[in-house]
Enzyme design. Structure first.
Site, PDB file in Angstrom:
ATOM      1  N   ASP A 150      59.784  55.896  -1.390  1.00  0.00           N
ATOM      2  CA  ASP A 150      58.596  55.383  -2.064  1.00  0.00           C
ATOM      3  C   ASP A 150      57.622  54.818  -1.028  1.00  0.00           C
ATOM      4  O   ASP A 150      58.044  54.218  -0.027  1.00  0.00           O
ATOM      5  CB  ASP A 150      59.020  54.293  -3.051  1.00  0.00           C
ATOM      6  CG  ASP A 150      57.874  53.766  -3.880  1.00  0.00           C
ATOM      7  OD1 ASP A 150      57.190  54.577  -4.525  1.00  0.00           O
ATOM      8  OD2 ASP A 150      57.670  52.537  -3.879  1.00  0.00           O
ATOM      9  N   GLU A 194      56.783  59.801   0.251  1.00  0.00           N
ATOM     10  CA  GLU A 194      55.592  59.772  -0.601  1.00  0.00           C
ATOM     11  C   GLU A 194      54.377  59.524   0.285  1.00  0.00           C
ATOM     12  O   GLU A 194      54.148  58.402   0.742  1.00  0.00           O
ATOM     13  CB  GLU A 194      55.691  58.677  -1.662  1.00  0.00           C
ATOM     14  CG  GLU A 194      54.462  58.643  -2.556  1.00  0.00           C
ATOM     15  CD  GLU A 194      54.375  57.404  -3.432  1.00  0.00           C
ATOM     16  OE1 GLU A 194      53.538  57.397  -4.366  1.00  0.00           O
ATOM     17  OE2 GLU A 194      55.121  56.433  -3.179  1.00  0.00           O
TER      18      GLU A 194
END
Length: 643
Positions: A361, A390
Site C-alpha cells: 500500500d 501501489e
C-alpha cells in the site's frame, strides 16, 4: 523512408529515401538498437540520420546519470552516405551503473553547434526546446517471478466477496453487522459526525475457499486480498495487529487452508501490506485503550514508542493524510524494521503461512531504506515471491519526498499497479478517441524493464476507484458528495450500454502486456461510485450472465496463447474510434481490433501469412474483419510452418 533491421549494420538496406524524416526516434530500432530499458552493462547502439545539405561535421551523445550534474559526451562516428542525400552517424554506449539516465544529442554545422531534443513520441527534433530522452538501466541480477507471467489477478475486498455462513469467535466489539448481503454499504456519519467504516457483511476465508472453482473458471492464477489482519474498520487499512488475521475473516488456520486449497486450483494468494501507518486503535498505539496499556499513546516507555512521531505527546502526532485514526510510523526505525522485515518478521511470517507475495500500500510513501529491507526479507524467504507496489504514476521516474525513486531497478519492487494503462483503456472506451492510445502504452514499455512489464498489474478498477461500468457508462461527477453518490445508479439503458463498453475494455485489458487484474464483481456487472459504493457485496445469483460469459471466454483465451506471457506489442492503427494492435511471440500472433463507433466497420488486417481464426465478436472474410457497433475481436494467426 522504409527500412528493416537484420543481425548486423551491413544488412540494413534502404529501399526508399525521403528527406521528410527526423534525425532520431527512440522507438525506432534503426535509431536505437535496443528498445526500452537496458540491463546494466548492456550495449546499445545509437544512430542519427541527417540530410547531406546540413553539412554536419560532428555529432555527440550527451548523457548523464540522474542526480549527477556532470555530463558525459560521446562522439558519434560517421557511418557513411546513404544514397546522395542522406548520411548516418553511429555510436555504441554501455551504461556501467544501474539508474536513470537522461540524454540528448548535439551536432556541428558551419553555423555552429545545435541540439536535438525529444518533442513527443520519442521523436527527436533539431531544437533545444524539447526534453531529454529517458534511458532506464536496471541491475544485472534483477529478475521477476516467472509464474506470474501470462496469468490473471483477481482482487478481493475480503468482507464483501463471499460469506460462508460459519460462526466467528472472539470478534472485537464496536462492529455493526448487516442483516442482508444485499444491503448497501453504510456511508453516513454517526451522531458525532464521524464516518467509522465499522459496518460489516461477514465475508471470510472460508467463503473464498468455497468459490475457488468459480475463480478457476475465470482463468484466475492470483488472488490479491485487501488487508486481512485484525483491524476495526471494514477496509482494514488501519491495522490493529499484524500477527493475527481478523476474527471475522477466520483464523490463521483458515487462511492456511485457503492458500493450500487455492494451490490445488493453480491459484496463488498475495497479501496487502500496510506499512506506512497503523491504526490508532491498535496494540501498537492503543489510543482508545482496547489493548493492554503499553501502546505508544499510553506511555513513552512503550516498546512501540519509537515507531511514531509525536509533536506534542500524546495528543499531537503525525498522521497519514491527517486522519488521526491512522498514525504514521517511522518506517526506518530499527525496532519497526526488525518487526516487519526481520528473520521472524511480518513479511516472512505470512509467506510461511502460504502467501506467495505482497502488494505494498502507498509504496511511494515508503522510504527506500524500508523497501530495500522488505525486498531482502521477502526474497530471502522465497526468491520466487511477488512484490507489487501501489504507484499511480510512471514508476520508473517517480519523485516522492523530493527524491527520485528506484522502485524498478532491482532490489525493491517486482512491479506496480499499472494506472497509466488503466487510464489509456478507460479513456479510449469512454470517449472513443483512439488517437494517443499507443503513446500511453509505449511510454510505459519504453521506460520499464521488460521483466517488470511482463508482471504489471493491469487493472481498470480497484477499491480506490469507481466501478468500471459506472465510470464508462455513467455521467456522475466523480467528486460529487457521498449523498449524491449513494443515490446514483445507471439507468437500464446506460447499464446495457455499459455491458458493451465493459466487453471492449476487458478485451483490451486482457491482451495488453502485463497481467490483467479483475476487481471482484466487475465480471458480474457490479456498479457503484467511489468508496464505499465501489465496495459493495458480490451479487451472487444476480450476475449479468452476458458479461460473466465474456470474462470466462477471455480468461480461457488468454491462458491458451503464448504471446500473452511476454510477447511483443505493436500498434497497427489508432484512428476514427477504432483501435488495432498486435501481440507477437515467435510464430504465434494475435491481432486485436476494437470498434468504438456507433456503426459497423470493415477492418482490413495487415498482411499476415498463415491460418487465421476469429474470436469474440465479428466475422472474418479473408483479410477483412466485420465488426458491429461497439464490438471487438481477436484474430489469431498460425503460421503455415506450424500446420
Amino acid at each position: 523512408m522504409e527500412f528493416y533491421e537484420a543481425e548486423n549494420d551491413s544488412m540494413i538496406k534502404k529501399e526508399e529515401i525521403s528527406l521528410d524524416y527526423f534525425p532520431f526516434n527512440s522507438k525506432n530500432p534503426l535509431h536505437k538498437s535496443r528498445y526500452g530499458a537496458l540491463m546494466q552493462g548492456e550495449k546499445v547502439t545509437f544512430r542519427l540520420i541527417f540530410p547531406r545539405y546540413l553539412c554536419v561535421s560532428g555529432v555527440y551523445l550527451v548523457i548523464n546519470l540522474d542526480g549527477n550534474e556532470e555530463k558525459e559526451t560521446v562522439s558519434l562516428l560517421w557511418q557513411g552516405m546513404q544514397g546522395d542525400s542522406e548520411e548516418w552517424w553511429i555510436t555504441d554506449y554501455t551504461p556501467s551503473r544501474a539508474g536513470l539516465y537522461w540524454y540528448y544529442f548535439e551536432y556541428d554545422t558551419p553555423s555552429g553547434r545545435n541540439k536535438i531534443t525529444c518533442m513527443e513520441k520519442g521523436i527527436g527534433v533539431m531544437t533545444d526546446a524539447g526534453k531529454k530522452w529517458q534511458l532506464t538501466v536496471y541491475g544485472k541480477d534483477f529478475l521477476t517471478p516467472e509464474w506470474v507471467k501470462g496469468g490473471i489477478i483477481y482482487q478481493i475486498f475480503p468482507d464483501r466477496f463471499c460469506f460462508s455462513g460459519s460462526k466467528k469467535e472472539n470478534v472485537p466489539g464496536g462492529r455493526v453487522m448487516h442483516e442482508s448481503w444485499r444491503e448497501a454499504p453504510e456511508w453516513k456519519p454517526d451522531r458525532n459526525g464521524v464516518v467509522r467504516n465499522n459496518d460489516f457483511f461477514g465475508g471470510d476465508f472460508e467463503g473464498i475457499t468455497q468459490k475457488l472453482g468459480y475463480l478457476e473458471e475465470l482463468g484466475v492464477s492470483i488472488i490479491y486480498l485487501n488487508p486481512i489482519f485484525e483491524s476495526h474498520s471494514n477496509h482494514r487499512y488501519d491495522t490493529a495487529d499484524y500477527e493475527k488475521t481478523d476474527p471475522l475473516l477466520g483464523t490463521e488456520k483458515d487462511f492456511k487452508r485457503l492458500c493450500s486449497e487455492a494451490h490445488k486450483h493453480g491459484i496463488s494468494v498475495i497479501l496487502d501490506g500496510v506499512f506506512s501507518h497503523t491504526g490508532a486503535d491498535s496494540r501498537y498505539f492503543n489510543k482508545y485503550g482496547r489493548y493492554e496499556n503499553n501502546g505508544a499513546y499510553n506511555t513513552p516507555s512503550s516498546p512501540f514508542f519509537s515507531w511514531y512521531n509525536f509533536k506534542k505527546y500524546p495528543e499531537k502526532y503525525s498522521c497519514w493524510w491527517n486522519f488521526d485514526t491512522l498514525p504514521e510510523v517511522n518506517e526506518t526505525d530499527k525496532s519497526y524494521l526488525e518487526y516487519i522485515t526481520g528473520e521472524n518478521g511480518i513479511a516472512r511470517r505470512w509467506l510461511r503461512c502460504g502467501a506467495k507475495g505482497w502488494r505494498l500500500d502507498v509504496a511511494d510513501e515508503l522510504p527506500d531504506g524500508f523497501l530495500d529491507e522488505f525486498s531482502r526479507a521477502v526474497k530471502a524467504e522465497n526468491p520466487d515471491a511477488l512484490i507489487l507496489g501501489e504507484v499511480w504514476e510512471d514508476a520508473s521516474n517517480k519523485i516522492s519526498y523530493s527524491s527520485r525513486r528506484r522502485y524498478l531497478l532491482g532490489g525493491q519492487l517486482d512491479s506496480v499497479m499499472n494506472y497509466p494503462f488503466a487510464d489509456a483503456v478507460l479513456q479510449f472506451v469512454k470517449t472513443g478517441v483512439a488517437e494517443g492510445f499507443s503513446d500511453k502504452i509505449l511510454s510505459v514499455l519504453e521506460n520499464y524493464p521488460p521483466q517488470v512489464v511482463n508482471v504489471l498489474m493491469n487493472h481498470i478498477g480497484t477499491h480506490d476507484t469507481c466501478r468500471a461500468i459506472t465510470y464508462l457508462a455513467g455521467n456522475i461527477d466523480e467528486q460529487a458528495d457521498r449523498e449524491k453518490q449513494s443515490e446514483y445508479a445507471l439507468t437500464d439503458e446506460q447499464y446495457l450500454f455499459g455491458i458493451k463498453l465493459m466487453k471492449l475494455a476487458s478485451l483490451i485489458q486482457y491482451t495488453l502486456p502485463g497481467v490483467p487484474s479483475l476487481y471482484y464483481g466487475d465480471e458480474a456487472g457490479a456498479q457503484g461510485c467511489r468508496d464505499p459504493f465501489n465496495r459493495g457485496t458480490y451479487p451472487w445469483g444476480r450476475e449479468n450472465k452476458e458479461l460473466l460469459k465474456r470474462y470466462r471466454e477471455l480468461g480461457q483465451f488468454r491462458r491458451s496463447r503464448k504471446e500473452f506471457t511476454d510477447g511483443k506489442y505493436e500498434t497497427v492503427s489508432e484512428m476514427l474510434s477504432c483501435l488495432c494492435f498486435e501481440r507477437i511471440k515467435g510464430d504465434s500472433r494475435t491481432v486485436i481490433i476494437v470498434n468504438r463507433n456507433d456503426h459497423p466497420i470493415d477492418y482490413t488486417l495487415p498482411v499476415l501469412d498463415g491460418e487465421k481464426k476469429i474470436y469474440f465478436d465479428g466475422t472474418l472474410d479473408g483479410d477483412t474483419v466485420h465488426l458491429e457497433a461497439f464490438s471487438g475481436a481477436a484474430v489469431t494467426v498460425t503460421s503455415f510452418a506450424q500446420l
